[in-house]
Design a protein around this motif. Structure first.
Motif, PDB file in Angstrom:
ATOM      1  N   GLU A 262       0.831  -1.205   0.000  1.00  0.00           N
ATOM      2  CA  GLU A 262       0.000   0.000   0.000  1.00  0.00           C
ATOM      3  C   GLU A 262       0.869   1.261   0.000  1.00  0.00           C
ATOM      4  O   GLU A 262       0.544   2.252  -0.661  1.00  0.00           O
ATOM      5  CB  GLU A 262      -0.930  -0.010   1.208  1.00  0.00           C
ATOM      6  CG  GLU A 262      -2.037  -1.063   1.130  1.00  0.00           C
ATOM      7  CD  GLU A 262      -2.868  -1.100   2.402  1.00  0.00           C
ATOM      8  OE1 GLU A 262      -2.487  -0.373   3.380  1.00  0.00           O
ATOM      9  OE2 GLU A 262      -3.871  -1.839   2.445  1.00  0.00           O
ATOM     10  N   MET A 263       1.962   1.213   0.726  1.00  0.00           N
ATOM     11  CA  MET A 263       2.867   2.357   0.737  1.00  0.00           C
ATOM     12  C   MET A 263       3.557   2.509  -0.614  1.00  0.00           C
ATOM     13  O   MET A 263       3.807   3.630  -1.084  1.00  0.00           O
ATOM     14  CB  MET A 263       3.899   2.196   1.857  1.00  0.00           C
ATOM     15  CG  MET A 263       4.741   3.416   2.098  1.00  0.00           C
ATOM     16  SD  MET A 263       5.727   3.262   3.601  1.00  0.00           S
ATOM     17  CE  MET A 263       6.649   4.798   3.549  1.00  0.00           C
ATOM     18  N   TRP A 264       3.895   1.395  -1.261  1.00  0.00           N
ATOM     19  CA  TRP A 264       4.506   1.448  -2.585  1.00  0.00           C
ATOM     20  C   TRP A 264       3.543   2.034  -3.608  1.00  0.00           C
ATOM     21  O   TRP A 264       3.945   2.775  -4.511  1.00  0.00           O
ATOM     22  CB  TRP A 264       4.954   0.047  -2.986  1.00  0.00           C
ATOM     23  CG  TRP A 264       5.348  -0.115  -4.414  1.00  0.00           C
ATOM     24  CD1 TRP A 264       4.646  -0.754  -5.398  1.00  0.00           C
ATOM     25  CD2 TRP A 264       6.528   0.379  -5.050  1.00  0.00           C
ATOM     26  NE1 TRP A 264       5.311  -0.711  -6.597  1.00  0.00           N
ATOM     27  CE2 TRP A 264       6.477  -0.014  -6.414  1.00  0.00           C
ATOM     28  CE3 TRP A 264       7.626   1.119  -4.605  1.00  0.00           C
ATOM     29  CZ2 TRP A 264       7.477   0.301  -7.325  1.00  0.00           C
ATOM     30  CZ3 TRP A 264       8.627   1.447  -5.511  1.00  0.00           C
ATOM     31  CH2 TRP A 264       8.560   1.038  -6.849  1.00  0.00           C
ATOM     32  N   TRP A 269       4.630   8.321  -1.778  1.00  0.00           N
ATOM     33  CA  TRP A 269       5.819   7.596  -1.354  1.00  0.00           C
ATOM     34  C   TRP A 269       6.439   6.791  -2.499  1.00  0.00           C
ATOM     35  O   TRP A 269       7.635   6.891  -2.750  1.00  0.00           O
ATOM     36  CB  TRP A 269       5.481   6.654  -0.194  1.00  0.00           C
ATOM     37  CG  TRP A 269       5.113   7.366   1.055  1.00  0.00           C
ATOM     38  CD1 TRP A 269       3.860   7.751   1.442  1.00  0.00           C
ATOM     39  CD2 TRP A 269       5.991   7.820   2.073  1.00  0.00           C
ATOM     40  NE1 TRP A 269       3.897   8.404   2.648  1.00  0.00           N
ATOM     41  CE2 TRP A 269       5.194   8.450   3.062  1.00  0.00           C
ATOM     42  CE3 TRP A 269       7.359   7.746   2.265  1.00  0.00           C
ATOM     43  CZ2 TRP A 269       5.745   9.018   4.214  1.00  0.00           C
ATOM     44  CZ3 TRP A 269       7.920   8.295   3.413  1.00  0.00           C
ATOM     45  CH2 TRP A 269       7.110   8.928   4.367  1.00  0.00           C
ATOM     46  N   GLY A 270       5.619   6.009  -3.192  1.00  0.00           N
ATOM     47  CA  GLY A 270       6.167   5.124  -4.216  1.00  0.00           C
ATOM     48  C   GLY A 270       6.796   5.851  -5.384  1.00  0.00           C
ATOM     49  O   GLY A 270       7.720   5.341  -6.023  1.00  0.00           O
ATOM     50  N   GLY A 271       6.324   7.058  -5.674  1.00  0.00           N
ATOM     51  CA  GLY A 271       6.897   7.776  -6.800  1.00  0.00           C
ATOM     52  C   GLY A 271       8.072   8.646  -6.453  1.00  0.00           C
ATOM     53  O   GLY A 271       8.745   9.157  -7.350  1.00  0.00           O
ATOM     54  N   ASP A 272       8.343   8.831  -5.153  1.00  0.00           N
ATOM     55  CA  ASP A 272       9.406   9.753  -4.736  1.00  0.00           C
ATOM     56  C   ASP A 272      10.476   9.054  -3.903  1.00  0.00           C
ATOM     57  O   ASP A 272      11.637   9.018  -4.280  1.00  0.00           O
ATOM     58  CB  ASP A 272       8.808  10.914  -3.937  1.00  0.00           C
ATOM     59  CG  ASP A 272       7.864  11.746  -4.791  1.00  0.00           C
ATOM     60  OD1 ASP A 272       8.122  11.879  -5.990  1.00  0.00           O
ATOM     61  OD2 ASP A 272       6.875  12.250  -4.243  1.00  0.00           O
ATOM     62  N   GLU A 273      10.064   8.513  -2.754  1.00  0.00           N
ATOM     63  CA  GLU A 273      11.047   7.985  -1.810  1.00  0.00           C
ATOM     64  C   GLU A 273      11.442   6.532  -2.097  1.00  0.00           C
ATOM     65  O   GLU A 273      12.586   6.156  -1.932  1.00  0.00           O
ATOM     66  CB  GLU A 273      10.523   8.086  -0.377  1.00  0.00           C
ATOM     67  CG  GLU A 273      10.663   9.458   0.253  1.00  0.00           C
ATOM     68  CD  GLU A 273       9.622  10.432  -0.261  1.00  0.00           C
ATOM     69  OE1 GLU A 273       8.687   9.984  -0.946  1.00  0.00           O
ATOM     70  OE2 GLU A 273       9.745  11.633   0.010  1.00  0.00           O
ATOM     71  N   THR A 299      15.301   2.573  -1.093  1.00  0.00           N
ATOM     72  CA  THR A 299      14.820   3.948  -1.071  1.00  0.00           C
ATOM     73  C   THR A 299      15.823   4.883  -1.729  1.00  0.00           C
ATOM     74  O   THR A 299      16.950   4.498  -2.054  1.00  0.00           O
ATOM     75  CB  THR A 299      14.579   4.407   0.372  1.00  0.00           C
ATOM     76  OG1 THR A 299      15.842   4.552   1.044  1.00  0.00           O
ATOM     77  CG2 THR A 299      13.717   3.417   1.139  1.00  0.00           C
ATOM     78  N   GLU A 300      15.374   6.110  -1.884  1.00  0.00           N
ATOM     79  CA  GLU A 300      16.271   7.180  -2.324  1.00  0.00           C
ATOM     80  C   GLU A 300      17.323   7.444  -1.236  1.00  0.00           C
ATOM     81  O   GLU A 300      17.105   7.117  -0.064  1.00  0.00           O
ATOM     82  CB  GLU A 300      15.479   8.458  -2.593  1.00  0.00           C
ATOM     83  CG  GLU A 300      14.646   8.432  -3.867  1.00  0.00           C
ATOM     84  CD  GLU A 300      15.504   8.462  -5.110  1.00  0.00           C
ATOM     85  OE1 GLU A 300      16.453   9.256  -5.147  1.00  0.00           O
ATOM     86  OE2 GLU A 300      15.227   7.681  -6.029  1.00  0.00           O
ATOM     87  N   PRO A 301      18.465   8.003  -1.595  1.00  0.00           N
ATOM     88  CA  PRO A 301      19.498   8.270  -0.588  1.00  0.00           C
ATOM     89  C   PRO A 301      18.996   9.171   0.534  1.00  0.00           C
ATOM     90  O   PRO A 301      18.271  10.146   0.294  1.00  0.00           O
ATOM     91  CB  PRO A 301      20.612   8.950  -1.390  1.00  0.00           C
ATOM     92  CG  PRO A 301      20.394   8.515  -2.789  1.00  0.00           C
ATOM     93  CD  PRO A 301      18.910   8.366  -2.952  1.00  0.00           C
ATOM     94  N   SER A 302      19.342   8.800   1.754  1.00  0.00           N
ATOM     95  CA  SER A 302      19.121   9.605   2.969  1.00  0.00           C
ATOM     96  C   SER A 302      17.659   9.699   3.392  1.00  0.00           C
ATOM     97  O   SER A 302      17.351  10.481   4.293  1.00  0.00           O
ATOM     98  CB  SER A 302      19.677  11.031   2.792  1.00  0.00           C
ATOM     99  OG  SER A 302      21.051  11.007   2.498  1.00  0.00           O
TER     100      SER A 302
END
Length: 370
Positions: A262-264, A269-273, A299-302
């Protein structure tokens, strides 16, 4: 045959002596030509000092300028090739793994340009100092200044400075290789041993890091024995969620996977992080109070810590709805009376004696001490 001896044969001993007095034992062509034309030693010597020696100084300075300029340009080209090659290799390897979301090429190019500029500026400064130092010594030699004592004094001073600045040289070299290898950059979250935090500045001598509490640390590059970079290219959110031993583990894994999916699917969230679909790897450990189920998300860095906090919140809410218990420390105690029961026989709870803890007594004395 020396030049002075040859001149003595050509123009005579007296005239050769006068030429030697005016232009030295090894006269230059300009001084000799002026002496031949004017037969004036003072004018020949003055011409050498006013024309020839300044001309040599100008030529030396011009040569040093050209050499330094060419060397600086070569250093800039070399620095760009080093940084671009490192970046391209890393990006190519990551891209070959699949259609994952990477750092934008614009940000990567900015970082590469910053590294190239730092490397080229430092190396250019070193080359400029070396070239012009050699040129200065050559200029002093043109005016017949004995540079032997200067070199000896510089050598002694260099040895003394070298012993006193070993740490600085170590920091300098370590910082240089950190920049060449692109171990970290401004904005990365790194662990250098004594401190973990966000890199705010990188120089050849020190690295400035701000930890989570806001404290700014200045770490000498020579003291960095190892570097852990949490935010280079991609990161990973890793959660070990514990459930009680009486939980249906396959059902719990399904709930965790559903929450992660669901978070994906959430556009925020799924399109950014998040870079890849979350995965439940399964049972990680059998602990003293519960069983840990591992969930991993690329995930994306940091941003892995931000993703972990959001996942914990969603999983806790889903566990409450599904009636899944998150364990807490528990302990079962068996009290055995060997006088009444044999070894291995469970005691009767009605026969277990309980002792109340002693109560605290308060002694009150009057003010007179009676």
């Amino acid at each position: 045959m020396s030049t002075a001896a040859q001149l003595a044969q050509d123009i005579g001993t007296d005239e050769a002596g006068r030429l030697a007095d005016a232009c030295g034992a090894d006269p230059s062509r300009i001084c000799t030509w002026v002496f031949d034309q004017t037969d004036n030693g003072f004018l020949a010597a003055a011409t050498e000092w006013v024309v020839e020696r300044p001309l040599k100084v100008v030529l030396i300075a011009l040569g040093a300028f050209i050499i330094a300029r060419v060397a600086r340009r070569a250093v800039r080209v070399m620095a760009k090739r080093i940084t671009s090659a490192t970046t391209s290799d890393r990006l190519a390897k990551i891209r070959n793994q699949g259609p994952v979301k990477l750092l934008t090429e614009t940000e990567e190019n900015k970082r590469s340009a910053a590294r190239a500029q730092t490397l080229s500026s430092v190396l250019s400064s070193v080359i400029t100092a070396v070239v012009w130092s050699a040129a200065l010594l050559m200029m002093l030699g043109v005016f017949d200044i004995n540079i032997g004592p200067l070199l000896a004094g510089a050598s002694i001073a260099g040895v003394a400075i070298g012993f006193g600045s070993q740490t600085i040289v170590k920091d300098f070299m370590s910082g240089l290789f950190m920049l060449i290898e692109d171990q970290f950059g401004v904005g990365d979250v790194i662990d250098v041993g004594p401190v973990t935090g966000t890199v705010e500045a990188v120089s050849l001598r020190t690295t400035t890091i701000r930890d989570v509490s806001g404290t700014v640390w200045h770490v000498p590059n020579g003291e960095v024995a190892r570097v852990g970079n949490y935010s280079q290219l991609w990161s990973r959110a890793l959660l070990d969620i514990e459930v009680s031993y009486d939980t249906d583990l396959r059902f719990a894994e399904g709930v965790i996977q559903r929450v992660a999916n669901e978070m994906w699917d959430d556009p925020e969230w799924g399109g950014d992080e998040l870079m890849e679909a979350p995965e439940v790897w399964g049972i990680q450990s059998l602990g003293a109070s519960g069983i840990a189920i591992r969930l991993v998300v690329k995930t994306e860095p940091s941003v892995q810590w931000k993703v972990e906090r959001e996942l914990r919140l969603r999983i806790k809410e889903a566990f409450d709805e599904a009636g899944i218990e998150i364990p807490f420390p528990q302990r079962t105690l068996w009290l055995r009376d060997q006088g009444q029961h044999q070894l291995g026989e469970a005691p009767d709870p009605s026969t277990i004696k309980t002792v109340e803890p002693p109560r605290h007594q308060t002694v009150v004395s009057d003010a007179d001490g009676d």
